[in-house]
Design a protein around this motif. Structure first.
Motif, PDB file in Angstrom:
ATOM      1  N   THR A 192       0.839  -1.195   0.000  1.00 40.97           N
ATOM      2  CA  THR A 192       0.000   0.000   0.000  1.00 40.97           C
ATOM      3  C   THR A 192       0.878   1.250   0.000  1.00 40.97           C
ATOM      4  O   THR A 192       1.932   1.267   0.636  1.00 40.97           O
ATOM      5  CB  THR A 192      -0.920  -0.003   1.230  1.00 40.97           C
ATOM      6  N   LEU A 193       0.441   2.272  -0.714  1.00 40.58           N
ATOM      7  CA  LEU A 193       1.215   3.510  -0.771  1.00 40.58           C
ATOM      8  C   LEU A 193       1.310   4.150   0.614  1.00 40.58           C
ATOM      9  O   LEU A 193       0.371   4.093   1.404  1.00 40.58           O
ATOM     10  CB  LEU A 193       0.569   4.486  -1.751  1.00 40.58           C
ATOM     11  N   SER A 194       2.457   4.764   0.875  1.00 42.86           N
ATOM     12  CA  SER A 194       2.689   5.457   2.135  1.00 42.86           C
ATOM     13  C   SER A 194       3.573   6.655   1.855  1.00 42.86           C
ATOM     14  O   SER A 194       4.365   6.663   0.901  1.00 42.86           O
ATOM     15  CB  SER A 194       3.350   4.533   3.160  1.00 42.86           C
ATOM     16  N   SER A 195       3.450   7.676   2.686  1.00 43.53           N
ATOM     17  CA  SER A 195       4.305   8.854   2.533  1.00 43.53           C
ATOM     18  C   SER A 195       5.666   8.663   3.183  1.00 43.53           C
ATOM     19  O   SER A 195       6.523   9.542   3.090  1.00 43.53           O
ATOM     20  CB  SER A 195       3.614  10.080   3.137  1.00 43.53           C
ATOM     21  N   MET A 196       5.894   7.519   3.852  1.00 43.44           N
ATOM     22  CA  MET A 196       7.201   7.258   4.452  1.00 43.44           C
ATOM     23  C   MET A 196       8.244   7.002   3.366  1.00 43.44           C
ATOM     24  O   MET A 196       7.914   6.585   2.254  1.00 43.44           O
ATOM     25  CB  MET A 196       7.122   6.039   5.386  1.00 43.44           C
ATOM     26  N   PRO A 197       9.534   7.211   3.663  1.00 41.35           N
ATOM     27  CA  PRO A 197      10.582   6.887   2.683  1.00 41.35           C
ATOM     28  C   PRO A 197      10.554   5.407   2.341  1.00 41.35           C
ATOM     29  O   PRO A 197      10.354   4.556   3.220  1.00 41.35           O
ATOM     30  CB  PRO A 197      11.882   7.261   3.415  1.00 41.35           C
ATOM     31  N   PRO A 198      10.740   5.054   1.057  1.00 40.85           N
ATOM     32  CA  PRO A 198      10.703   3.633   0.683  1.00 40.85           C
ATOM     33  C   PRO A 198      11.917   2.873   1.204  1.00 40.85           C
ATOM     34  O   PRO A 198      12.986   3.445   1.410  1.00 40.85           O
ATOM     35  CB  PRO A 198      10.685   3.680  -0.851  1.00 40.85           C
ATOM     36  N   ALA A 199      11.737   1.576   1.385  1.00 42.14           N
ATOM     37  CA  ALA A 199      12.836   0.728   1.850  1.00 42.14           C
ATOM     38  C   ALA A 199      13.892   0.600   0.757  1.00 42.14           C
ATOM     39  O   ALA A 199      13.561   0.511  -0.431  1.00 42.14           O
ATOM     40  CB  ALA A 199      12.300  -0.656   2.229  1.00 42.14           C
ATOM     41  N   PRO A 200      15.160   0.587   1.124  1.00 38.94           N
ATOM     42  CA  PRO A 200      16.216   0.386   0.116  1.00 38.94           C
ATOM     43  C   PRO A 200      16.163  -1.030  -0.449  1.00 38.94           C
ATOM     44  O   PRO A 200      15.746  -1.974   0.230  1.00 38.94           O
ATOM     45  CB  PRO A 200      17.507   0.625   0.910  1.00 38.94           C
ATOM     46  N   ARG A 201      16.598  -1.149  -1.689  1.00 37.31           N
ATOM     47  CA  ARG A 201      16.540  -2.434  -2.387  1.00 37.31           C
ATOM     48  C   ARG A 201      17.892  -2.772  -2.984  1.00 37.31           C
ATOM     49  O   ARG A 201      18.703  -1.881  -3.262  1.00 37.31           O
ATOM     50  CB  ARG A 201      15.476  -2.407  -3.495  1.00 37.31           C
ATOM     51  N   ASP A 202      18.090  -4.058  -3.205  1.00 36.11           N
ATOM     52  CA  ASP A 202      19.285  -4.552  -3.872  1.00 36.11           C
ATOM     53  C   ASP A 202      18.831  -5.501  -4.965  1.00 36.11           C
ATOM     54  O   ASP A 202      18.224  -6.537  -4.689  1.00 36.11           O
ATOM     55  CB  ASP A 202      20.216  -5.281  -2.890  1.00 36.11           C
ATOM     56  N   HIS A 203      19.074  -5.113  -6.228  1.00 35.85           N
ATOM     57  CA  HIS A 203      18.612  -5.895  -7.373  1.00 35.85           C
ATOM     58  C   HIS A 203      17.108  -6.163  -7.290  1.00 35.85           C
ATOM     59  O   HIS A 203      16.639  -7.268  -7.557  1.00 35.85           O
ATOM     60  CB  HIS A 203      19.384  -7.213  -7.475  1.00 35.85           C
ATOM     61  N   GLY A 204      16.372  -5.135  -6.894  1.00 34.68           N
ATOM     62  CA  GLY A 204      14.920  -5.247  -6.858  1.00 34.68           C
ATOM     63  C   GLY A 204      14.360  -5.860  -5.597  1.00 34.68           C
ATOM     64  O   GLY A 204      13.146  -5.822  -5.389  1.00 34.68           O
ATOM     65  N   ARG A 205      15.182  -6.424  -4.737  1.00 34.91           N
ATOM     66  CA  ARG A 205      14.732  -7.060  -3.508  1.00 34.91           C
ATOM     67  C   ARG A 205      14.879  -6.104  -2.325  1.00 34.91           C
ATOM     68  O   ARG A 205      15.873  -5.385  -2.223  1.00 34.91           O
ATOM     69  CB  ARG A 205      15.536  -8.335  -3.212  1.00 34.91           C
ATOM     70  N   VAL A 206      13.891  -6.119  -1.450  1.00 35.15           N
ATOM     71  CA  VAL A 206      13.966  -5.293  -0.254  1.00 35.15           C
ATOM     72  C   VAL A 206      15.090  -5.792   0.645  1.00 35.15           C
ATOM     73  O   VAL A 206      15.209  -7.003   0.901  1.00 35.15           O
ATOM     74  CB  VAL A 206      12.618  -5.338   0.511  1.00 35.15           C
ATOM     75  N   LEU A 207      15.923  -4.885   1.107  1.00 36.81           N
ATOM     76  CA  LEU A 207      17.006  -5.279   2.003  1.00 36.81           C
ATOM     77  C   LEU A 207      16.443  -5.748   3.337  1.00 36.81           C
ATOM     78  O   LEU A 207      15.406  -5.270   3.800  1.00 36.81           O
ATOM     79  CB  LEU A 207      17.960  -4.108   2.246  1.00 36.81           C
ATOM     80  N   ARG A 208      17.145  -6.682   3.956  1.00 37.10           N
ATOM     81  CA  ARG A 208      16.775  -7.116   5.296  1.00 37.10           C
ATOM     82  C   ARG A 208      16.871  -5.942   6.277  1.00 37.10           C
ATOM     83  O   ARG A 208      17.704  -5.045   6.098  1.00 37.10           O
ATOM     84  CB  ARG A 208      17.716  -8.223   5.781  1.00 37.10           C
ATOM     85  N   PRO A 209      16.065  -5.938   7.346  1.00 39.90           N
ATOM     86  CA  PRO A 209      16.197  -4.880   8.351  1.00 39.90           C
ATOM     87  C   PRO A 209      17.599  -4.778   8.932  1.00 39.90           C
ATOM     88  O   PRO A 209      18.082  -3.674   9.212  1.00 39.90           O
ATOM     89  CB  PRO A 209      15.171  -5.274   9.411  1.00 39.90           C
ATOM     90  N   ARG A 210      18.278  -5.909   9.121  1.00 35.85           N
ATOM     91  CA  ARG A 210      19.633  -5.897   9.696  1.00 35.85           C
ATOM     92  C   ARG A 210      20.641  -5.237   8.760  1.00 35.85           C
ATOM     93  O   ARG A 210      21.736  -4.860   9.197  1.00 35.85           O
ATOM     94  CB  ARG A 210      20.080  -7.327  10.007  1.00 35.85           C
ATOM     95  N   GLN A 211      20.303  -5.118   7.451  1.00 40.61           N
ATOM     96  CA  GLN A 211      21.182  -4.430   6.518  1.00 40.61           C
ATOM     97  C   GLN A 211      20.909  -2.928   6.506  1.00 40.61           C
ATOM     98  O   GLN A 211      21.690  -2.172   5.934  1.00 40.61           O
ATOM     99  CB  GLN A 211      20.992  -4.998   5.108  1.00 40.61           C
ATOM    100  N   VAL A 212      19.814  -2.519   7.117  1.00 44.36           N
ATOM    101  CA  VAL A 212      19.446  -1.110   7.184  1.00 44.36           C
ATOM    102  C   VAL A 212      19.764  -0.531   8.554  1.00 44.36           C
ATOM    103  O   VAL A 212      20.209   0.618   8.664  1.00 44.36           O
ATOM    104  CB  VAL A 212      17.940  -0.923   6.860  1.00 44.36           C
ATOM    105  N   ARG A 213      19.567  -1.335   9.597  1.00 45.62           N
ATOM    106  CA  ARG A 213      19.771  -0.860  10.957  1.00 45.62           C
ATOM    107  C   ARG A 213      20.415  -1.972  11.787  1.00 45.62           C
ATOM    108  O   ARG A 213      19.914  -3.094  11.830  1.00 45.62           O
ATOM    109  CB  ARG A 213      18.428  -0.468  11.581  1.00 45.62           C
ATOM    110  N   ALA A 214      21.516  -1.680  12.418  1.00 48.60           N
ATOM    111  CA  ALA A 214      22.218  -2.679  13.221  1.00 48.60           C
ATOM    112  C   ALA A 214      21.410  -3.013  14.469  1.00 48.60           C
ATOM    113  O   ALA A 214      20.673  -2.181  15.002  1.00 48.60           O
ATOM    114  CB  ALA A 214      23.600  -2.159  13.619  1.00 48.60           C
ATOM    115  N   GLY A 215      21.551  -4.258  14.915  1.00 44.79           N
ATOM    116  CA  GLY A 215      20.947  -4.664  16.173  1.00 44.79           C
ATOM    117  C   GLY A 215      19.550  -5.223  16.070  1.00 44.79           C
ATOM    118  O   GLY A 215      18.924  -5.490  17.089  1.00 44.79           O
ATOM    119  N   VAL A 216      19.019  -5.429  14.857  1.00 43.92           N
ATOM    120  CA  VAL A 216      17.689  -6.026  14.714  1.00 43.92           C
ATOM    121  C   VAL A 216      17.807  -7.529  15.007  1.00 43.92           C
ATOM    122  O   VAL A 216      18.624  -8.225  14.395  1.00 43.92           O
ATOM    123  CB  VAL A 216      17.130  -5.799  13.300  1.00 43.92           C
TER     124      VAL A 216
END
Length: 581
Positions: A192-216
Motif C-alpha cells: 500500500t502507498l505510504s508517505s514514508m521513505p521507501p525501503a532500500p533495495r538490492d537488485h529489486g529485492r527489499v534489504l533485510r532490516p539488519r542491513q538497514v539498521r544494526a541490532g535487529v
C-alpha cells in the motif's frame, strides 16, 4: 455535495469542524457529535458517487468485526444527497508521525505493535473482511499507548478498492509485516502507498532490516525477509502465523486491559493472564457471530507501551534491560535463571526454516546481550587506540607521498612508492542506454514505440520527443482512473548503482514513480518504488539508497492537462549512477 463547509451539520447531529483530507469529492472531517458532546471522524461522499454503496458495505463489515483495536463505526447512512460514515475519534499519534519524530523503535516494541495489528487481522480475516489499505498512517498509537487501527475497510472503499477480496487479505498480511519493517527501520516496504521513505533495495529485492539498521534481532529480520525480501516467493503466511511469530518474540500479553491501580500496579503488571469462563466465551462468540465451539481463545490485551518520547521509561514493555529500570522486588521469589530478554526459537517457527538469505550486502551481527559489565569500556578504549594508530600511519604515509619528487598535480599519489590512490567514484550520466515503451493496459499495448528511443538520444529535437496518447480521463491509482500507469523501460546495459534521474519535459506536473530491477518489466510494477515525485519541465528525482540494477522503469502515474485532455511529453531522461564492480 451539500455538506462542504466547516460549521455545517450532518443529519442534524454531526457538526463539521475541520477538513482533514479530500480525495475525488470524498471528504474526511473531524466533527462534533452534538448529542453526546464528543469529537468524531466523518467520511462523506456524494450519494451519486459510484463508491457510495461500497462505503456503506465497508462500514457494516467493519462494525461486525467489533475489536477494541479498531476505531469503531458509530453511525452510517445514505440520504438523497450524501453517504456518510461516522467513526470513533482517536487521540494519539500515527506510527508514521511517531517514527518521523523519534526514529525507529526498539525491536520488542516494534514487534508488539505489529503483533497487535496481525492479531486484529486474524479476527477480521476469519470473518472474510480486510482493511485493504494498511500502512503506518493507519496505525494509531493512542494517548494510553494502545494500538488502534484507522479506516478499516472504509479507507479502501473511498479509494475504489473492494476490501473483501482474497487479494485485499493477502495485501493486509504483506503490509502488516511492512508495519514491522517500518517500526524497525523507519522505511516502508509494504504494497500500500505510504508517505514514508521507501525501503532500500538490492537488485529489486527489499534489504533485510539488519542491513538497514544494526541490532535487529534475527527472528524479526528473518520474518521480514520471508514476507518482503528474498523469501517472498515462498508460500504465503496466514495472519495467524504472522501473529504467532511476532507474539513468540515479544511475548504473550500478560497485563489486563485497564490500567492497574496505584496500590498494586507492579503486581498486576506481572500477573499471568486469566482464562475466560465458558459463559464469557459463549458471550464473546455470539458477539462476533461465531459458534461457541469455534470461538478463538480470548487473550487479554497488553499493557500500554512506554511513551515513545521517554528514553528511559519507568517500566519497559517487554524486558528488563531498559537503562535505568529496576525490576519490581517480589519477596520470597528467587530471581529467574533464564535469559534476560525474550526471543523466539532459533531453529524454526510456524513451519518455515530460517534464516533466509537475500541480497549480497553484509548482515550485521546480532549484539551480545550477555556481555560482561565493563568489557564495553575496554573495547571502546581499544577502538580509540586503533583509530589513533590509523591516523598516525595515514599522516606518515601522506608526508612520504608529498616528499616524493615524482608526485605532481597531474599524477597525485604515484611515484617510486608505486601508490595507487583512487577517489570514490561519483555518479555520472550512464551512456548507451536504450528505451522501450510499456503500456500493459493498452490495446495495442504500445505508446508511440517509434519515438520512445528519443528520450535517451541526447538530442534537443522536438521531432524526437516521446509522448503518450491524449486521454479524456486521468491515469493512476484513483478509483476512476483509466489505467494504473504508462511506463518507459530503460536498459542500462550493465549493473549500476542508480543515484538519480534528470527529466526534461513538456507540460507539468507529471507524477512519476521510479523502479530499479534486474529484468525488464512487461506488466504493472509491484512493490514500493525506489522514488516517486511530481516533476516539472526540468527536474531531478533522487533515489533513496542508490539501488542497484540493470533496468530502470519510469512509471508515469499522473499526466499533465493540455490539448483537450491528459498527455505527457518527454524530451529527455538522463540516468546518473556508478558501475557495480
Amino acid at each position: 455535495m451539500e455538506f462542504t463547509q466547516s460549521g455545517d451539520v450532518l443529519a442534524g447531529r454531526y457538526q463539521l469542524t475541520d477538513l482533514l483530507s479530500e480525495s475525488r469529492e470524498g471528504r474526511f472531517w473531524r466533527a462534533q457529535d452534538a448529542v453526546l458532546g464528543r469529537p468524531v471522524a466523518v467520511h462523506v461522499l456524494d450519494a451519486r458517487d459510484e463508491r457510495a454503496p461500497r462505503l456503506m458495505a465497508a462500514a457494516r463489515n467493519s462494525a461486525a468485526v467489533g475489536d477494541p483495536r479498531m476505531l469503531r463505526v458509530l453511525d452510517a447512512a445514505q440520504t438523497d444527497q450524501v453517504a456518510y460514515v461516522v467513526n470513533e475519534w482517536g487521540e494519539g499519534s500515527s506510527l508514521e508521525n511517531a517514527l518521523a519524530a523519534g526514529g525507529p523503535l526498539p525491536p520488542q516494541q516494534a514487534a508488539w505493535i505489529a503483533s497487535e495489528v496481525a492479531d486484529l487481522l486474524v479476527l477480521a480475516h476469519d470473518q472474510g473482511h480486510a482493511h485493504g489499505r494498511l500502512n503506518p498512517e493507519a496505525v494509531l498509537l493512542d494517548d494510553l499507548g494502545a494500538v488502534r487501527v484507522i479506516g478499516f475497510g472504509v479507507d479502501a472503499a473511498l479509494h475504489g478498492i473492494d476490501p473483501d477480496t482474497r487479494d485485499s487479505q493477502r495485501r493486509d498480511r504483506v503490509d502488516a509485516v511492512g508495519v514491522l519493517y517500518a517500526a524497525l527501520t523507519g522505511k516502508w516496504a509494504g504494497e500500500t502507498l505510504s508517505s514514508m521513505p521507501p525501503a532500500p533495495r538490492d537488485h529489486g529485492r527489499v534489504l533485510r532490516p539488519r542491513q538497514v539498521r544494526a541490532g535487529v534481532p534475527r527472528p524479526l529480520d528473518d520474518l521480514c525477509d520471508r514476507v518482503l525480501g528474498s523469501g517472498a516467493d515462498m508460500p504465503p503466511l496466514t495472519a495467524a502465523e504472522l501473529h504467532s511469530a511476532l507474539a513468540g518474540f515479544s511475548g504473550e500479553p500478560t497485563a489486563p486491559l485497564n490500567r492497574p491501580s496505584a496500590i498494586d500496579e507492579e503486581t498486576q503488571a506481572m500477573a499471568a493472564p486469566t482464562q475466560a469462563e465458558p459463559a464469557e466465551a459463549r458471550a464473546a462468540s455470539n458477539a462476533i457471530g461465531v459458534a461457541p465451539d469455534a470461538v478463538r481463545p480470548q487473550r487479554q490485551r497488553p499493557s500500554s507501551p512506554p511513551p515513545l518520547q521517554d528514553p528511559t521509561p519507568s517500566k519497559p514493555l517487554f524486558a528488563d534491560e531498559t537503562p535505568g529500570y529496576v525490576a519490581p522486588q517480589r519477596p520470597q521469589q528467587p530471581p529467574p535463571a533464564a535469559a534476560r530478554r525474550p526471543v523466539a526459537p532459533d531453529a524454526s517457527y510456524n513451519g518455515w526454516q530460517g534464516p533466509w538469505t537475500g541480497a549480497n550486502v553484509p548482515i550485521a551481527e546480532e549484539p551480545d546481550y550477555n556481555q560482561k559489565p565493563g568489557t564495553s569500556w575496554l573495547r571502546i578504549a581499544m577502538g580509540v587506540a586503533l583509530v589513533v594508530l590509523v591516523l598516525i600511519a595515514g599522516s606518515i604515509a601522506w608526508n612520504i607521498i608529498n616528499d616524493d619528487p615524482n608526485t605532481t598535480a597531474e599524477n597525485p599519489g604515484t611515484g617510486n612508492n608505486g601508490g595507487d590512490n583512487t577517489a570514490e567514484a561519483k555518479p555520472t550520466p550512464i551512456k548507451g542506454i536504450t528505451a522501450k515503451d510499456l503500456d500493459p493496459h493498452g490495446d495495442p499495448p504500445t505508446e508511440y514505440p517509434d519515438l520512445v528511443g528519443g528520450v535517451v538520444d541526447g538530442k534537443d529535437d522536438p521531432a524526437t520527443n516521446w509522448r503518450t496518447s491524449t486521454y479524456n480521463d486521468q491515469i493512476g491509482d484513483g478509483p476512476r482512473s483509466l489505467k494504473p500507469g504508462i511506463g518507459v523501460v530503460l536498459n542500462l546495459k550493465g549493473d549500476y548503482s542508480v543515484d538519480s534521474l534528470k527529466f526534461r519535459m513538456i507540460g507539468e506536473p507529471t507524477d512519476i514513480s521510479v523502479y530499479v530491477g534486474d529484468s525488464p518489466w512487461t506488466d504493472d510494477p509491484t512493490g514500493a518504488p525506489a522514488a516517486k515525485a511530481s516533476v516539472g519541465t526540468e527536474d531531478e528525482i533522487k533515489l533513496d539508497g542508490a539501488p542497484e540494477g540493470s533496468y530502470v522503469l519510469v512509471w508515469i502515474t499522473g499526466l499533465p492537462t493540455g490539448d483537450g485532455g491528459y498527455r505527457a511529453e518527454v524530451k529527455e531522461i538522463e540516468v546518473l549512477g556508478t558501475p557495480v564492480s
